[in-house]
Write an enzyme that holds these catalytic residues in place. Structure first.
Site, PDB file in Angstrom:
ATOM      1  N   TYR A 165    -106.312  22.878-100.080  1.00 45.84           N
ATOM      2  CA  TYR A 165    -107.633  22.345-100.410  1.00 45.84           C
ATOM      3  C   TYR A 165    -108.721  23.111 -99.649  1.00 45.84           C
ATOM      4  CZ  TYR A 165    -111.409  18.831-100.498  1.00 45.84           C
ATOM      5  OH  TYR A 165    -112.602  18.167-100.642  1.00 45.84           O
TER       6      TYR A 165
ATOM      7  N   ILE B  19    -110.930  13.551-116.998  1.00 47.17           N
ATOM      8  CA  ILE B  19    -109.671  13.690-117.739  1.00 47.17           C
ATOM      9  C   ILE B  19    -109.140  12.324-118.176  1.00 47.17           C
ATOM     10  CG2 ILE B  19    -108.165  13.659-115.689  1.00 47.17           C
ATOM     11  CD1 ILE B  19    -107.082  16.383-117.364  1.00 47.17           C
TER      12      ILE B  19
HETATM   13  N1  SER Z   1    -112.113  13.664 -97.815  1.00 50.80           N
HETATM   14  C1  SER Z   1    -111.490  14.940 -98.025  1.00 50.80           C
HETATM   15  C2  SER Z   1    -110.045  14.878 -97.725  1.00 50.80           C
HETATM   16  O1  SER Z   1    -109.677  14.107 -96.881  1.00 50.80           O
HETATM   17  C3  SER Z   1    -112.135  15.982 -97.168  1.00 50.80           C
HETATM   18  O2  SER Z   1    -113.108  16.619 -97.887  1.00 50.80           O
HETATM   19  O3  SER Z   1    -109.297  15.620 -98.275  1.00 50.80           O
END
Ligand code: SER
Length: 318
Positions: free
Chosen positions: A143, A36
């Site tokens: 996430y 992006i």
């Molecule tokens: N490194 C990533 C995070 O800390 C974990 O996949 O969100």
């Protein structure tokens, strides 16, 4: 047919190094970087680059068609810490981008897809030491939820539509070229920069927070290895556990002190502590080792030396 590769999210921590490696292997003009925003000079100068929003199916489809893309690496994502601040955006980016590329593969427009998952798919009810490939998975971050959902969708698209998608659950990735952004494991990169710039680092995790980590060279190696393996060797189509070493902030600071004796670490845990506490401390990656020959090369000592040596040069400290 010749391999032509598209990396989406090519300017990020992993994408920027993966792109250069893929250009070495397949030739500069056959590896199209996209993001992006524009990236560093080395990346921009070494081959084709396109501005693309990973959530925009049409612009990705256009690039795929214009460049006759065969393989896509989707590296764009919002990581764990930023995701907690912008949950809607994190979900939209992480899921829409994945559906875009899964659908391109389903429609036969690309042949092969790499999409990374993460140790964030695990949660506080998961066994913490030597976390198995198949186990309880109750992630608590947006996430982690998006990565777990993504894993299920990858397996679904493989089983239902024959999509050749491959994935590993990256641990925290440590590198010196491009800084990570918005992750919970980012301290393990920041600490090296601060050790050289000011000799002092205030860590946002507690001293005894043990997390699985890996040096960038090994992460790239794993990514290339799983993508180059014959399809028959890829038995898991959700995502493979992947590991190198685990350490705490205290362990890492001790390692740094061996090279920078005056280095001092302080602790001031913030909201990221809770995220880290919900993740595994170590990972059982025997399926990756058995199925496609995974093995890591860098341990904490070798990684720390490489980080400091390269950052010394970068900051021109002599
Ligand atoms: N490194 C990533 C995070 O800390 C974990 O996949 O969100």
């Amino acid at each position: 047919m010749n391999k032509r590769v598209l990396i989406i999210g090519a300017c990020g921590q992993i994408g920027s190094e993966l792109t250069l490696k893929l250009r070495d292997i397949y030739g500069n003009k056959n590896v199209i970087a996209s993001d992006i925003r524009t990236g560093n000079k080395e990346l921009m100068k070494s081959g084709p680059f396109e501005i693309v929003n990973a959530m925009d199916y049409d612009s990705i489809a256009n690039i795929v068609e214009n460049y006759n893309i065969t393989d896509v690496y989707l590296m764009a994502a919002m990581l764990s810490a930023t995701g907690e601040k912008f949950p809607d955006k994190a979900w939209q980016l992480n899921m829409n981008s994945l559906f875009n590329v899964l659908n391109l593969a389903k429609e036969g427009k690309i042949k092969k897809l790499f999409w990374p998952s993460s140790i964030a798919v695990f949660g506080s009810t998961t066994p913490k030491e030597n976390t198995p490939q198949e186990t309880v998975m109750e992630p608590s971050t947006v996430y982690g939820i998006s990565k777990l959902a993504g894993e299920r969708w990858c397996e679904y698209y493989h089983n239902k539509f024959g999509v050749d998608v491959r994935s590993v659950r990256y641990p925290g990735i440590i590198s010196w070229k491009t800084k990570p952004g918005g992750g919970t494991t980012d301290y393990a990169v920041e600490i090296f920069h601060k050790a050289l710039i000011s000799g002092k680092y205030t860590c946002f995790l507690k001293e005894d927070t043990k997390l699985p980590m890996m040096y960038m060279n090994d992460a790239i190696d794993a990514t290339l290895k799983i993508m180059q393996a014959p399809s028959s060797q890829i038995k898991i189509r959700s995502s493979y556990n992947l590991a190198a070493f685990s350490f705490t902030p205290k362990d890492l600071s001790e390692e740094i002190k061996k090279i920078v004796p005056e280095f001092e670490i302080l602790y001031n845990p913030d909201f990221r502590q809770k995220i880290a506490d919900s993740w595994p401390k170590s990972i059982d990656d025997s399926r990756s080792r058995g199925d496609w020959g995974w093995n890591y090369k860098f341990d904490i000592k070798k990684m720390s030396e490489e980080m400091l040596n390269n950052l010394y040069l970068k900051y021109e400290i002599v």
